[in-house]
Design an enzyme around this catalytic site. Sequence first.
Site, PDB file in Angstrom:
ATOM      1  N   GLY A  35       1.179  -1.492   0.129  1.00  0.00           N
ATOM      2  CA  GLY A  35       0.108   0.354   0.166  1.00  0.00           C
ATOM      3  C   GLY A  35       1.184   1.400  -0.144  1.00  0.00           C
ATOM      4  N   SER A  37       2.308   4.783   1.367  1.00  0.00           N
ATOM      5  CA  SER A  37       3.093   5.328   2.337  1.00  0.00           C
ATOM      6  C   SER A  37       2.007   5.981   3.278  1.00  0.00           C
ATOM      7  CB  SER A  37       4.225   6.158   1.880  1.00  0.00           C
ATOM      8  OG  SER A  37       4.531   6.677   3.354  1.00  0.00           O
ATOM      9  N   GLY A  40      -0.440   2.544   6.388  1.00  0.00           N
ATOM     10  CA  GLY A  40      -0.690   1.580   7.963  1.00  0.00           C
ATOM     11  C   GLY A  40      -0.106   0.246   7.923  1.00  0.00           C
ATOM     12  N   SER A  42       2.566  -1.141   8.096  1.00  0.00           N
ATOM     13  CA  SER A  42       3.695  -1.217   9.369  1.00  0.00           C
ATOM     14  C   SER A  42       3.203  -1.913  10.471  1.00  0.00           C
ATOM     15  CB  SER A  42       5.636  -0.913   9.440  1.00  0.00           C
ATOM     16  OG  SER A  42       6.418  -0.631   8.274  1.00  0.00           O
ATOM     17  N   SER A 109       5.534  -1.550  -2.216  1.00  0.00           N
ATOM     18  CA  SER A 109       6.110  -2.592  -3.437  1.00  0.00           C
ATOM     19  C   SER A 109       5.643  -1.957  -4.567  1.00  0.00           C
ATOM     20  CB  SER A 109       5.797  -3.955  -2.939  1.00  0.00           C
ATOM     21  OG  SER A 109       4.940  -3.821  -2.210  1.00  0.00           O
TER      22      SER A 109
END
Length: 205
Positions: A35, A37, A40, A42, A109
């Site tokens: 998704g 930056s 959410g 991490s 990604s």
Amino acid sequence: MIMKSSNVVWHKSTVTRQNRQEQNGHLSTILWFTGLSGAGKSTLAHTVEDALSKMNCRTFVIDGDNIRHGLCADLGFSSEDRVENIRRIGEVAKLFTEAGIIVLSAFISPFRADRDRVRELVPEGDFIEIYCQASLEVCEERDVKGLYKKARSGEIPNFTGISSPYEPPEEPEIIVKTGEDSLEVCAQQVIEFLQERGIVQPTSA
């Protein structure tokens, strides 16, 4: 991929992936959080890991920022470097599945082709793509690091969502609406998917 090394052979372990999964009491898999930056990824990955840890699962989070302090410290953010970054992570994630571990990979990604290459590294069903869906507006509002502001001012080139494209998954295994739903709801959605797939055992009521 063309190997630059010659005269190398793959050595099979006498302890198999199945052996390790049986010891751990759960299957191994790759949970691939993708998704924008600020979407959410991490935060959700660590929350899911915490829940799995409480279920006595063996887990490890590979974080997009952390990996650039070591394994991918030599890479920048050009299209070519992004491709290589994901290639390396995919190979590492594959090794974790062979070790019987549930690996949670949290990376922007941005390119579908790169994510598909990771999927192709492992047996069918071992790559679970989790699309952390949040609008660009929401992600910019959450931008505690000020990255979007710097990207819009031209300080950060090739920034996903601003000066570089993000290609959303076309058929992800899971879509979590991280821009709308609470962290707890999103994490529970992932856990329930893993239980339905038989990757982890349902918890007792």
